[in-house]
Design a protein around this motif. Structure first.
Motif, PDB file in Angstrom:
ATOM      1  N   LEU A   1       0.826  -1.201   0.000  1.00 58.60           N
ATOM      2  CA  LEU A   1       0.000   0.000   0.000  1.00 58.60           C
ATOM      3  C   LEU A   1       0.861   1.253   0.000  1.00 58.60           C
ATOM      4  CD1 LEU A   1      -2.811   1.288   0.205  1.00 58.60           C
ATOM      5  CD2 LEU A   1      -2.623   1.130   2.686  1.00 58.60           C
ATOM      6  N   GLN A   2       1.924   1.235   0.808  1.00 64.48           N
ATOM      7  CA  GLN A   2       2.814   2.394   0.861  1.00 64.48           C
ATOM      8  C   GLN A   2       3.491   2.623  -0.489  1.00 64.48           C
ATOM      9  OE1 GLN A   2       5.861   2.074   3.812  1.00 64.48           O
ATOM     10  NE2 GLN A   2       6.367   4.254   3.764  1.00 64.48           N
ATOM     11  N   GLN A   3       3.930   1.527  -1.123  1.00 63.88           N
ATOM     12  CA  GLN A   3       4.578   1.645  -2.425  1.00 63.88           C
ATOM     13  C   GLN A   3       3.603   2.170  -3.480  1.00 63.88           C
ATOM     14  OE1 GLN A   3       6.269  -2.024  -3.730  1.00 63.88           O
ATOM     15  NE2 GLN A   3       7.173  -1.178  -5.599  1.00 63.88           N
ATOM     16  N   GLU A   4       2.388   1.605  -3.485  1.00 57.95           N
ATOM     17  CA  GLU A   4       1.385   2.060  -4.446  1.00 57.95           C
ATOM     18  C   GLU A   4       0.994   3.510  -4.186  1.00 57.95           C
ATOM     19  OE1 GLU A   4      -1.824  -0.642  -4.137  1.00 57.95           O
ATOM     20  OE2 GLU A   4      -0.760  -2.324  -5.061  1.00 57.95           O
ATOM     21  N   THR A   5       0.908   3.861  -2.897  1.00 56.96           N
ATOM     22  CA  THR A   5       0.563   5.249  -2.553  1.00 56.96           C
ATOM     23  C   THR A   5       1.646   6.199  -3.027  1.00 56.96           C
ATOM     24  OG1 THR A   5      -0.655   4.475  -0.613  1.00 56.96           O
ATOM     25  CG2 THR A   5      -0.039   6.802  -0.664  1.00 56.96           C
ATOM     26  N   GLU A   6       2.924   5.821  -2.797  1.00 55.71           N
ATOM     27  CA  GLU A   6       4.036   6.670  -3.243  1.00 55.71           C
ATOM     28  C   GLU A   6       4.038   6.803  -4.765  1.00 55.71           C
ATOM     29  OE1 GLU A   6       7.507   4.906  -1.632  1.00 55.71           O
ATOM     30  OE2 GLU A   6       7.160   5.635   0.417  1.00 55.71           O
ATOM     31  N   GLN A   7       3.776   5.688  -5.452  1.00 57.32           N
ATOM     32  CA  GLN A   7       3.716   5.746  -6.912  1.00 57.32           C
ATOM     33  C   GLN A   7       2.561   6.628  -7.370  1.00 57.32           C
ATOM     34  OE1 GLN A   7       3.458   1.687  -8.198  1.00 57.32           O
ATOM     35  NE2 GLN A   7       5.617   1.249  -7.815  1.00 57.32           N
ATOM     36  N   PHE A   8       1.412   6.458  -6.717  1.00 58.55           N
ATOM     37  CA  PHE A   8       0.247   7.276  -7.074  1.00 58.55           C
ATOM     38  C   PHE A   8       0.517   8.747  -6.828  1.00 58.55           C
ATOM     39  CE2 PHE A   8      -3.626   9.421  -5.596  1.00 58.55           C
ATOM     40  CZ  PHE A   8      -4.384   9.336  -6.744  1.00 58.55           C
ATOM     41  N   LEU A   9       1.117   9.039  -5.656  1.00 55.70           N
ATOM     42  CA  LEU A   9       1.403  10.439  -5.344  1.00 55.70           C
ATOM     43  C   LEU A   9       2.440  11.007  -6.300  1.00 55.70           C
ATOM     44  CD1 LEU A   9       1.467  10.349  -1.435  1.00 55.70           C
ATOM     45  CD2 LEU A   9      -0.331  11.243  -2.915  1.00 55.70           C
ATOM     46  N   THR A  10       3.431  10.194  -6.645  1.00 57.05           N
ATOM     47  CA  THR A  10       4.453  10.663  -7.591  1.00 57.05           C
ATOM     48  C   THR A  10       3.819  10.965  -8.947  1.00 57.05           C
ATOM     49  OG1 THR A  10       6.129   9.342  -6.461  1.00 57.05           O
ATOM     50  CG2 THR A  10       6.631  10.084  -8.694  1.00 57.05           C
TER      51      THR A  10
END
Length: 197
Positions: free
Chosen positions: A88-97
């Motif tokens: 979730l953290q990785q996907e969130t970081e990718q989404f935010l990026t």
């Protein structure tokens, strides 16, 4: 477990009551029967102790097995939750990026569009003001020329009117003066003529 302990307490009370009864009894024929009951009570107490020990051992084994299973289950759940959190953290970081990049690109495009619009508006405004200024200057010159011409015509007409009026007034005054002199002369002649008669 609570029911078992209550049962054990009841059995112990029963045994103690039996023992007390035996002590209170006389040394009669009932002694043998009491002794048998004591032996039976001891046997029952031994059986109960053995039952309690077995039950306790089985309970501990069950709890140990259950605890191990729960520990293993908790570890598996913790690992699953950790993996879920990391994903979730990785996907969130990718989404935010990605979202940040899109927003930056959108902001740049908007800024460029606004700059282009401002430059075009400024250019059109300057052209409009220049054209308007030229038109207003020409209009002001035309109005000034028309006013000057109107003033000059008015002044000329006023001077002509005043000159004509002055001449008329002078001629009228002369005529009135002549009439007045003639009236005086006529009056004087009338007075003199009347006196001679």
């Amino acid at each position: 477990m609570s029911a078992l302990m209550e049962r054990i307490r009841e059995e112990n009370r029963s045994i103690f009551e039996s023992v007390n009864k035996l002590i209170d009894c006389s040394k009669s024929a009932r002694v043998a029967q009491s002794i048998a009951r004591v032996a039976q009570a001891k046997a029952q107490a031994a059986e109960l102790r053995q039952f309690q020990q077995n039950l306790q051992q089985e309970t501990e084994q069950f709890l140990t097995t259950t605890t191990q299973e729960r520990v293993a289950q908790a570890k598996a759940q913790a690992a699953a939750l950790l993996e879920f959190y990391q994903n979730l953290q990785q996907e969130t970081e990718q989404f935010l990026t990605t979202t940040t990049q899109e927003r930056v690109a959108q902001a740049k495009a908007q800024a460029a569009a606004l700059l282009d619009f401002y430059q075009n508006l400024q250019q059109e405004t300057e052209q409009f003001l220049t054209t308007t200024t030229q038109e207003r200057v020409a209009q002001a010159k035309a109005q000034a020329a028309a006013l000057l011409e109107f003033y000059q015509n008015l002044q000329q007409e006023t001077e002509q009117f005043l000159a004509t009026t002055a001449k008329e007034r002078v001629a009228k005054a002369k005529a009135q003066a002549a009439e007045l002199r003639q009236f005086r002369q006529d009056l004087f002649m009338s007075v003199i003529g009347g006196s001679g008669l």
